[in-house]
Design a protein around this motif. Structure first.
Motif, mmCIF file in Angstrom:
data_model
loop_
_atom_site.group_PDB
_atom_site.id
_atom_site.type_symbol
_atom_site.label_atom_id
_atom_site.label_comp_id
_atom_site.label_asym_id
_atom_site.label_seq_id
_atom_site.Cartn_x
_atom_site.Cartn_y
_atom_site.Cartn_z
ATOM 1 N N SER A 37 -23.264 8.374 -5.754
ATOM 2 C CA SER A 37 -22.087 8.043 -6.532
ATOM 3 C C SER A 37 -21.454 6.814 -5.931
ATOM 4 N N ALA A 38 -20.665 6.094 -6.730
ATOM 5 C CA ALA A 38 -20.062 4.864 -6.236
ATOM 6 C C ALA A 38 -18.660 4.707 -6.790
ATOM 7 N N THR A 39 -17.757 4.283 -5.950
ATOM 8 C CA THR A 39 -16.392 4.018 -6.377
ATOM 9 C C THR A 39 -15.893 2.769 -5.689
ATOM 10 N N LEU A 40 -14.969 2.073 -6.306
ATOM 11 C CA LEU A 40 -14.390 0.884 -5.703
ATOM 12 C C LEU A 40 -13.423 1.307 -4.605
ATOM 13 N N SER A 41 -13.651 0.784 -3.397
ATOM 14 C CA SER A 41 -12.809 1.164 -2.265
ATOM 15 C C SER A 41 -11.763 0.099 -2.010
ATOM 16 N N ARG A 42 -10.903 0.372 -1.028
ATOM 17 C CA ARG A 42 -9.881 -0.599 -0.661
ATOM 18 C C ARG A 42 -10.543 -1.877 -0.162
ATOM 19 N N ASP A 304 -8.198 -12.502 4.107
ATOM 20 C CA ASP A 304 -8.156 -11.050 4.278
ATOM 21 C C ASP A 304 -9.531 -10.545 4.673
ATOM 22 N N ILE A 305 -9.586 -9.314 5.131
ATOM 23 C CA ILE A 305 -10.826 -8.687 5.582
ATOM 24 C C ILE A 305 -11.206 -7.573 4.625
ATOM 25 N N SER A 306 -12.467 -7.529 4.246
ATOM 26 C CA SER A 306 -12.946 -6.448 3.384
ATOM 27 C C SER A 306 -13.923 -5.557 4.147
ATOM 28 N N ILE A 307 -14.057 -4.351 3.688
ATOM 29 C CA ILE A 307 -15.023 -3.423 4.274
ATOM 30 C C ILE A 307 -16.427 -4.016 4.191
ATOM 31 N N ALA A 308 -16.741 -4.608 3.051
ATOM 32 C CA ALA A 308 -18.076 -5.174 2.856
ATOM 33 C C ALA A 308 -18.380 -6.278 3.862
ATOM 34 N N ILE A 345 -22.193 2.292 6.763
ATOM 35 C CA ILE A 345 -20.916 1.789 7.267
ATOM 36 C C ILE A 345 -19.904 1.705 6.136
ATOM 37 N N GLU A 346 -20.306 1.154 5.000
ATOM 38 C CA GLU A 346 -19.413 1.077 3.846
ATOM 39 C C GLU A 346 -18.953 2.463 3.412
ATOM 40 N N ASP A 347 -19.888 3.376 3.380
ATOM 41 C CA ASP A 347 -19.580 4.728 2.908
ATOM 42 C C ASP A 347 -18.562 5.407 3.818
ATOM 43 N N LEU A 348 -18.737 5.245 5.139
ATOM 44 C CA LEU A 348 -17.799 5.868 6.076
ATOM 45 C C LEU A 348 -16.405 5.266 5.930
ATOM 46 N N LEU A 349 -16.316 3.937 5.922
ATOM 47 C CA LEU A 349 -15.008 3.290 5.853
ATOM 48 C C LEU A 349 -14.312 3.544 4.519
ATOM 49 N N SER A 350 -15.101 3.748 3.462
ATOM 50 C CA SER A 350 -14.522 3.972 2.140
ATOM 51 C C SER A 350 -14.184 5.441 1.877
ATOM 52 N N GLY A 355 -8.782 7.051 5.068
ATOM 53 C CA GLY A 355 -7.413 6.696 4.712
ATOM 54 C C GLY A 355 -6.762 5.676 5.615
ATOM 55 N N THR A 356 -5.723 6.124 6.328
ATOM 56 C CA THR A 356 -4.928 5.241 7.172
ATOM 57 C C THR A 356 -5.752 4.621 8.289
ATOM 58 N N ARG A 357 -6.733 5.345 8.800
ATOM 59 C CA ARG A 357 -7.563 4.808 9.878
ATOM 60 C C ARG A 357 -8.243 3.507 9.452
ATOM 61 N N CYS A 358 -8.747 3.491 8.226
ATOM 62 C CA CYS A 358 -9.413 2.297 7.728
ATOM 63 C C CYS A 358 -8.415 1.160 7.553
ATOM 64 N N GLU A 359 -7.239 1.473 7.049
ATOM 65 C CA GLU A 359 -6.221 0.445 6.872
ATOM 66 C C GLU A 359 -5.825 -0.163 8.218
#
Length: 396
Positions: A37-42, A304-308, A345-350, A355-359
């Motif tokens: 499954s896929a969703t748009l993350s922060r 800015d920094i993205s997860i990707a 890595i993307e999956d974990l951060l997303s 939540g707040t940890r990623c931010e």
């Protein structure tokens, strides 16, 4: 809407329609995966719930595509694709394609994204998460390249996607070579590295081997010579989701808190400077480092920094540290599966539980890469700023 004259036969009413021309030889992309499954993350990243999935488009599996360690060409490492990528540098679609690879999507084919973006999401199967993910990515692609719809109209989906694909592949190949060649500058290794000698890297190098060992196995690596031998001989295999030590700050891993220091290592920060800001920025080795020529940041007004982008850099650094001679998507023939590593890595951060940890992590990275960037703060009414705005509104 009547079927396009470029199609040999009418499509069922449930199929996705396009407002732009397609050539009759076009093959619609497919993706073979299991429970994904896929969703748009922060921060513009797309989350995949199954990082081990294999990508296949138009019958071509990316699990078998490779690029030579010494090549600045594309993912497949062929001269023809390299030449195409070099020619496309002058095309207005080239720079956005490279930036898209750095900040949004390293792998998914542009034709897949364009097909989805020009389709109608209301006509899609609710369970077709691949279409919806590609559709979301198309919106981000348009933000990066506002002229894309005009370019597709003037050319075709196939031509536009081919130009962007070649540009991204060429840029990715150049990034791979830069990280490989700059590895000794990213971190001091003893014995020193030779740019074209990959065989002496990886688990064959005492320091690199320790950086590549999985975090849960670090203590065993440090204390057990037989374990190190089994690793070097390929007997001991690490799972892709047991992230390696080089991702951790100061190479320290707390087995009771594996999130502590994760993705905060100096080697990642230096590599981010070298690839995203520009290779000359690494000389400063710090937040104040400046490139001597324009890099991705200046060319694309990046602040800015993205997860990707974190996943992109981590993937390239892993290859630079390894003894593997070719950069491949899949993990066939005993080679490392860089697609699965990148997605993990993307999956974990997303993940919603991050939540707040990623931010917090993204803010930490922003401070490292863009130390002079300022967050916009809404003015409070009792400040001079707020009162000035109120007075302006009253005077109008």
């Amino acid at each position: 809407m009547p079927p396009s004259r470029f199609h040999s036969k009418p499509k069922p009413s449930s199929s996705r329609r396009h407002a732009y021309p397609r050539r009759p030889s076009s093959r619609l992309p497919t993706r073979h995966t299991t429970a994904t499954s896929a969703t748009l993350s922060r921060s513009g990243s797309v989350r995949f719930s199954s990082p081990s999935s294999e990508l296949t488009w138009g019958g071509e599996s990316h699990g078998h595509a490779t690029a030579s360690a010494g090549s600045v060409a594309s993912l497949s490492g062929t001269d023809s694709e390299h030449e195409a990528g070099q020619k496309s540098k002058r095309d207005p679609l080239s720079r956005p394609a490279r930036h898209f690879a750095h900040t949004v999507e390293m792998w998914r084919r542009f034709e897949t994204i364009m097909d989805a973006g020009l389709g109608d999401p209301s006509d899609a199967d609710p369970d077709d998460t691949q279409f919806r993910t590609a559709w979301q990515q198309y919106k981000l692609l348009i933000e990066i390249c506002p002229r894309l719809t005009d370019e597709i109209q003037a050319r075709s989906i196939e031509e536009a996607s081919s130009i962007m694909e070649n540009a991204r592949a060429s840029g990715r190949g150049e990034d791979i070579k830069h990280v490989k060649d700059l590895m000794q500058s990213l971190r001091s290794f003893h014995p020193a590295l030779k740019a074209n000698d990959k065989e002496s890297r990886g688990f064959n190098h005492p320091q690199m081997g320790r950086l590549l060992v999985s975090a849960p196995k670090l203590q065993q690596w440090d204390e057990d010579e037989e374990f190190r031998w089994r690793v070097r001989e390929g007997i001991e295999i690490f799972r892709l989701q047991d992230f390696p030590v080089f991702l951790y700050e100061d190479d320290k891993v707390d087995p009771n808190n594996l999130l502590l220091g994760f993705l905060r290592s100096d080697i990642l920060v230096h590599a981010y400077h070298a690839i995203i800001i520009g290779p000359s920025a690494i000389e400063g080795r710090g937040p104040s480092a400046h490139a001597t020529k324009k890099g991705n940041v200046q060319l694309n007004n990046m602040n800015d920094i993205s997860i990707a982008s974190l996943s992109y850099i981590a993937t390239l650094v892993h290859f630079g540290l390894s003894s593997q001679g070719t950069f491949n998507v899949g993990g066939d023939l005993g080679r490392f599966n860089y697609l699965a590593f990148h997605r993990a890595i993307e999956d974990l951060l997303s993940h919603e539980r991050m939540g707040t940890r990623c931010e917090v992590l993204l803010r930490w990275w922003k401070g490292k890469i863009f130390p002079n960037a300022h967050e916009h703060v809404a003015p409070k009414g009792d400040t001079a700023y707020g009162q000035m705005l109120a007075q302006l509104e009253f005077s109008e």
